[in-house]
Design an enzyme around this catalytic site. Structure first.
Site, PDB file in Angstrom:
ATOM      1  N   THR A 104     -25.958 -48.088 -70.384  1.00 42.45           N
ATOM      2  CA  THR A 104     -26.190 -48.322 -71.809  1.00 42.45           C
ATOM      3  C   THR A 104     -25.975 -47.040 -72.611  1.00 42.45           C
ATOM      4  O   THR A 104     -25.383 -47.053 -73.696  1.00 42.45           O
ATOM      5  CB  THR A 104     -27.632 -48.850 -72.021  1.00 42.45           C
ATOM      6  OG1 THR A 104     -27.780 -50.029 -71.225  1.00 42.45           O
ATOM      7  CG2 THR A 104     -27.891 -49.184 -73.468  1.00 42.45           C
ATOM      8  N   ALA A 137     -10.996 -35.367 -75.961  1.00 41.60           N
ATOM      9  CA  ALA A 137     -10.073 -35.885 -74.944  1.00 41.60           C
ATOM     10  C   ALA A 137      -8.629 -35.853 -75.435  1.00 41.60           C
ATOM     11  O   ALA A 137      -7.704 -36.080 -74.653  1.00 41.60           O
ATOM     12  CB  ALA A 137     -10.456 -37.320 -74.568  1.00 41.60           C
ATOM     13  N   LYS A 156     -29.093 -34.760 -53.091  1.00 31.14           N
ATOM     14  CA  LYS A 156     -28.395 -33.901 -54.053  1.00 31.14           C
ATOM     15  C   LYS A 156     -28.038 -32.564 -53.399  1.00 31.14           C
ATOM     16  O   LYS A 156     -26.946 -32.029 -53.616  1.00 31.14           O
ATOM     17  CB  LYS A 156     -29.277 -33.675 -55.275  1.00 31.14           C
ATOM     18  CG  LYS A 156     -29.439 -34.946 -56.113  1.00 31.14           C
ATOM     19  CD  LYS A 156     -30.573 -34.790 -57.116  1.00 31.14           C
ATOM     20  CE  LYS A 156     -30.655 -35.979 -58.062  1.00 31.14           C
ATOM     21  NZ  LYS A 156     -31.918 -35.987 -58.833  1.00 31.14           N
TER      22      LYS A 156
END
Ligand SMILES: NC(=O)c1ccc[n+]([C@@H]2O[C@H](COP(=O)([O-])OP(=O)(O)OC[C@H]3O[C@@H](n4cnc5c(N)ncnc54)[C@H](OP(=O)(O)O)[C@@H]3O)[C@@H](O)[C@H]2O)c1
Ligand SMILES: NC(=O)c1ccc[n+]([C@@H]2O[C@H](COP(=O)([O-])OP(=O)(O)OC[C@H]3O[C@@H](n4cnc5c(N)ncnc54)[C@H](OP(=O)(O)O)[C@@H]3O)[C@@H](O)[C@H]2O)c1
Lengths: 435, 435
Positions: free
Chosen positions: B16, B33, B205
């Site tokens: 979201t 970009a 991680k």
């Protein structure tokens, strides 16, 4: 394995570090670049001068043409300081088809638009990670890693020399002159440290960051700046007593009506990360609207931290990433209007620290308070110590006032007026306070 | 302007946030970009479920085929958690020619080699900045910005949920269970927070970072790990008394004979940057042989910080940088032998904090000291408070011992032996101490 031929122009502190990384760690650079990073040439002014790196025969040369006329050399680390001949050499190298990596913030701050426009015309790229904050990769972080954000503010300690001097004055109680000498001995400060200590270097770096983060096209010399060269040890002491340290803070803050930029010695609260940045370290706190606050801390200068940034740029350029970024972001394009304008410095809001010497008799504080009130500046706290030796009613005593938030313009007007009061001796020291 | 069509698969918390950035800030992403980043599809499981973002008509779909069969969509943010169907969907998307951006560290830690090998075979890329440390762009920093360095060590707080819990326990004196509930209410902890609090998430991680920084190919489950789920508030108090806080520290340290990896609650000295990382923040301190120490601090998770990392990856992928990096670095290549092996955990050196309950009579301390001496562990300091209420010679009293540096093996053997002494009640808490 593919090979990218690299040249270094300027074998000083940084150039020597870059040569060492390329020569001593070829396996590492090859792994990270997916190709051999081959140091083919290093251009010096004086072949006879001893260098702190073992260069293979035939690498070192006094002739820039050995690089310019060698089509195999595609990437050049341009590591000469100052404006000329650095600028001319960079233009020559780009015209000869070389992509550039540089650490020269003065050159970019002064001639950025010209050099970047030329690079784009020629289909070349310029990488400049090493030009700001040494070992902290802030250029890549702002240009790429945080690209989903509108940057809202940046504040940082961008000049390691100044920070070293202020830290030593603060912690050792040493005088400004003694510390500058020590910084020179340690190689942190140049023979002429003016650009470091008067805020110029930090302003040049801030101008580069402000362009990347906000699309602002600012002449660094328009950034209001004060250095640490007139900082009084007394202010470091009072600041500590009040729970603050003083740091040369470079600040960019995006407000509704424009961009605030400034470089100034600033009181920062002890215990906050920025206040705990010591010696030659730099630090930057960036706030992005999506990512929130991100804090970076690392060595701001020095041979190997700076060389680390240069070699990362050489690798990015060899791999092809630099070109993509450079083409996409249109750094310092003169075709693009600036996206944001500078705010009038007089409207900047801040709390202030004022220090002055006043006659030690009744009515003095009331007179000063009246001036402040007239300028809508409210007082947060006051320090007035007893006068150690002198005769209580004759010798002026130091007075320190911390204000609530006000504008720079009001602060300036009020301090000028206060300085002209008959009970006030000498000027008024005014420093910003960050919360 | 060129256009890159993007899809999101999984519109949960992160998905979201990504949709919001793409929809609400198209100008910004286009600028960074150099092309329009166009959200063409968002795949959900249940069309009827309300989403916290306004999606234009036709964007949201229940059918993954709407993405797979659309050749215009070239980049997909795959934001489903867990292993399946996330793994299968990622393979399907890559087979259909899509480049992938993901935040799913569990998937990468478990299936990294398979997925990355497949991506290379298919000429696709996988970007995964959001998988470690949320808003701190540590993947790009290690893979690119610090590429001139041999990384020597990394230590960090990589799990925001654990850090939130420990901070609240420490500062508010709250119980573990109460704080977990609060973390769940605030959305910091999942309904089942096991993977966060038992050290699994931090180990996953760390395995990813260890691969990038050291070329280590480690199964995360082989990393010695202890969580914060059995941390006793008493230890937080004693630590503070000794000048420390306790943090869930993930550590990678390159030694001569291999790589040390561990995740464990560790005493860190108050005032050091890592000790001052509060609540849901993460931080990582990296030491490179050229750059020296670089410290990063930022939000470790949360909707928008994570979305910031995902969108930066989407932009990098659209621009073409991701592909260059991915091809060059050969992430998790099964063809490449690991460059470093794990050290035997028993040989890791550290100072230790031991806490135990002992009978309050003469000779007890001597017996414990004798065990430590036999294991070559020397005592740095001891805390033994008076027993508040009970009868002085009957009730066991807490005893805290800080040791000098020793091996993990010696610490373990000694604490087992001490726990079996007749004067010792219950087990021995042993925590590492970092200086
Ligand atoms: N030192 C740092 O920590 C640091 C950090 C960040 C950025 N930088 C920037 O990096 C750049 C280089 O800094 P540095 O500290 O390495 O300076 P440096 O030690 O003074 O080195 C500059 C070198 O350039 C050489 N040079 C000058 N003109 C030349 C020419 N025409 N042809 C060939 N070589 C020439 C000088 O040669 P001679 O030896 O013959 O004088 C000198 O060796 C500067 O722009 C600086 O601002 C430095
Ligand atoms: N949240 C964070 O702060 C954070 C930070 C870093 C990394 N991550 C990682 O990011 C990933 C997503 O996390 P999250 O917090 O966004 O999780 P989340 O809120 O649970 O969202 C996951 C979404 O995936 C959807 N989904 C599951 N299977 C699907 C399928 N077959 N087709 C379409 N959608 C499907 C779920 O749909 P329903 O809504 O229908 O259940 C849900 O909306 C995880 O790997 C997590 O570890 C999260």
């Amino acid at each position: 394995m593919e090979k990218t031929n690299v040249a270094i122009v300027g074998l000083g502190t940084v150039g020597t570090g870059v040569a060492r990384l390329l020569l001593d760690h070829g396996d590492r650079t090859a792994r990270h670049a997916g190709r051999t990073m081959w140091l083919k040439r290093a251009v010096v002014r004086d072949l006879a001068k001893p260098r702190d790196v073992d260069l293979p025969a035939g690498v070192v040369t006094e002739s820039l043409d050995d690089v310019i006329n060698d089509p195999e050399i595609t990437v050049v680390a341009q590591l000469i300081g100052g404006l000329e001949p650095a600028r001319t050499i960079m233009l020559q190298l780009m015209a000869a088809g070389k992509d550039i990596v540089t650490a020269n913030k003065a050159l970019l701050a002064e001639h950025g638009p010209e050099l970047f426009t030329k690079a784009r015309e020629l289909g070349r790229s310029i990488a400049f990670e090493a030009s700001v904050a040494g070992g902290i990769p802030i250029i890549a972080n702002i240009s790429q890693c945080l690209s989903a954000n509108q940057i809202l503010s940046m504040e940082g300690i961008l000049n390691g020399t100044s920070n070293f001097i202020v830290t030593q004055m603060d912690e050792k109680g040493a005088s400004y002159d003694d510390v500058v000498r020590k910084a020179q001995e340690l190689g942190y400060a140049e023979a002429d440290p003016t650009m470091d200590v008067d805020g110029t270097d930090a302003a040049q770096k801030l101008a580069i960051l402000a362009h990347l983060a906000f699309g602002a096209t600012v002449d660094w010399s328009q950034i209001p700046r004060t250095g640490i060269d007139r900082l009084d040890p007394t202010d470091l002491q009072y600041a500590r007593e009040l729970g603050y340290r003083i740091k040369l803070l470079a600040v960019a803050h995006l407000a509704d009506d424009g961009l605030e930029l400034s470089v100034a010695p600033t009181l920062v609260r002890i215990g906050t990360p920025i206040a705990e940045v010591r010696d030659a370290f730099n630090a930057i706190r960036v706030i992005g609207d999506a990512v929130g606050p991100v804090f970076y801390h690392g060595l701001g200068a020095g041979q190997m931290p700076t060389a680390s940034a240069v070699v990362a740029d050489l690798i990015d350029t060899a791999v092809g990433r630099t070109k993509l970024t450079f083409q996409t972001l249109e750094y310092f394009s003169i075709d693009q209007p600036p996206r944001v304008l500078l705010r009038d410095a007089n409207t900047l809001m801040a709390r202030y620290y004022f220090r002055l010497h006043v006659a030690n008799h009744p009515g003095t504080l009331a007179a000063i308070a009246a001036v402040l009130e007239r300028h809508n500046i409210s007082i947060a706290s006051v320090i007035q110590h007893e006068n150690g030796g002198g005769s209580p009613h004759l010798d002026p005593v130091p007075l320190v006032i911390m204000t609530h938030s006000t504008t720079e313009g009001a602060s300036r007007a009020a301090t000028e007026e206060i300085a002209s009061l008959p009970s006030v001796t000498g000027g008024v020291v005014a420093l910003r306070v960050k919360d």
